[in-house]
Design a protein around this motif. Sequence first.
Motif, PDB file in Angstrom:
ATOM      1  N   TYR A   1      69.714  71.600  71.047  1.00  0.00           N
ATOM      2  CA  TYR A   1      69.281  70.612  70.058  1.00  0.00           C
ATOM      3  C   TYR A   1      69.489  71.132  68.643  1.00  0.00           C
ATOM      4  O   TYR A   1      69.932  70.396  67.745  1.00  0.00           O
ATOM      5  N   ALA A   2      69.150  72.395  68.412  1.00  0.00           N
ATOM      6  CA  ALA A   2      69.323  72.981  67.083  1.00  0.00           C
ATOM      7  C   ALA A   2      70.785  72.932  66.648  1.00  0.00           C
ATOM      8  O   ALA A   2      71.107  72.589  65.504  1.00  0.00           O
TER       9      ALA A   2
ATOM     10  N   GLY B   1      68.329  61.745  65.544  1.00  0.00           N
ATOM     11  CA  GLY B   1      67.938  61.788  66.956  1.00  0.00           C
ATOM     12  C   GLY B   1      67.798  63.199  67.481  1.00  0.00           C
ATOM     13  O   GLY B   1      66.811  63.537  68.148  1.00  0.00           O
ATOM     14  N   TRP B   2      68.769  64.044  67.167  1.00  0.00           N
ATOM     15  CA  TRP B   2      68.717  65.419  67.638  1.00  0.00           C
ATOM     16  C   TRP B   2      67.605  66.207  66.949  1.00  0.00           C
ATOM     17  O   TRP B   2      66.988  67.090  67.553  1.00  0.00           O
ATOM     18  N   LEU B   3      67.332  65.878  65.691  1.00  0.00           N
ATOM     19  CA  LEU B   3      66.259  66.556  64.971  1.00  0.00           C
ATOM     20  C   LEU B   3      64.912  66.281  65.631  1.00  0.00           C
ATOM     21  O   LEU B   3      64.102  67.203  65.823  1.00  0.00           O
TER      22      LEU B   3
ATOM     23  N   ALA C   1      61.716  77.110  74.937  1.00  0.00           N
ATOM     24  CA  ALA C   1      62.463  77.670  73.810  1.00  0.00           C
ATOM     25  C   ALA C   1      63.964  77.643  74.079  1.00  0.00           C
ATOM     26  O   ALA C   1      64.762  77.336  73.192  1.00  0.00           O
ATOM     27  N   ALA C   2      64.347  77.977  75.320  1.00  0.00           N
ATOM     28  CA  ALA C   2      65.773  77.981  75.661  1.00  0.00           C
ATOM     29  C   ALA C   2      66.382  76.594  75.479  1.00  0.00           C
ATOM     30  O   ALA C   2      67.542  76.466  75.063  1.00  0.00           O
ATOM     31  N   GLU C   3      65.595  75.564  75.744  1.00  0.00           N
ATOM     32  CA  GLU C   3      66.115  74.196  75.617  1.00  0.00           C
ATOM     33  C   GLU C   3      66.216  73.741  74.170  1.00  0.00           C
ATOM     34  O   GLU C   3      66.861  72.728  73.883  1.00  0.00           O
ATOM     35  N   THR C   4      65.590  74.464  73.248  1.00  0.00           N
ATOM     36  CA  THR C   4      65.716  74.076  71.843  1.00  0.00           C
ATOM     37  C   THR C   4      67.079  74.420  71.272  1.00  0.00           C
ATOM     38  O   THR C   4      67.515  73.807  70.289  1.00  0.00           O
ATOM     39  N   VAL C   5      67.750  75.401  71.843  1.00  0.00           N
ATOM     40  CA  VAL C   5      68.998  75.888  71.262  1.00  0.00           C
ATOM     41  C   VAL C   5      70.077  74.815  71.193  1.00  0.00           C
ATOM     42  O   VAL C   5      70.687  74.611  70.122  1.00  0.00           O
TER      43      VAL C   5
END
Length: 260
Positions: free
Chosen positions: A173-174, A139-141, A167-171
């Motif tokens: 999730y990563a 799910g997170w991927l 981009a800031a919101e990807t952190v």
Amino acid sequence: MVRDSYAPVPGRTPEETLRAFTSRATADPGVVGLVLSGSRVHAGMPTVHSDHDLHVVVRDESVPALAALDRFRSAHLDLVVITLAEFRTRGMPGRPDSFARYSYVHAEVLFDRLDGAIARILDEKRTLGADEARDAAAGWLDAYVNQTYRSLKSYRDHRPDLGHLDAAETVPYALEVLFALHHRVRPYNKYLRWELERQPLGDPRWDVHRLLPVLRRILADGDPPTQRALFTGIEEAARRAGHDRVLDSWGEDLELLRRR
């Protein structure tokens, strides 16, 4: 009004205040467990400003004097009063309080009236089971790929300010992906360095001295090459863990994330 016997009495130190409160709480048959969390259970993290985060587990809601102390905060003590039934599920997947899961990862049982039941419930919260880890990582991927794709599309289309926001919101999730792939609960940011230093994620790319600068760069300006480098590592780790289906569902769109 909170009954006088339960109102925390400030001591000279946080430790003294904790001892006085736990002494009264453990004498009450309605209290079945005391669980300490927060910076005090992370070696090297407490400061002169640190209080004791204490979860008071009660058998049911029949002790209103204790219930009135839920969310009590002082310079020495921070209380969560919770029923046994609520304690079993707090922080678990699908719940609105799932954010609380990490608070139990390194928590310590100070008192267990139920012959180890409090400790067993706590142990279930400390790590992700195989099925939970697989579902969480998938799910997170998908969320991470989606957000990275949105960011890089904006950069491609000459909208760098919007690409930076995405981009800031990807952190987050990563980080969720990386920890779920290792059956671990993502730590609060405050404890990220602490976790990476004491229990590394295995791949040199996730070493604290390499990963944190990458995340800071993405947060600082969304740098597309840095985003792509991070994605490359995450894609490799996810495929090794068997998440090809999630990644392959993106088809040719992944080329935008791989491009150098």
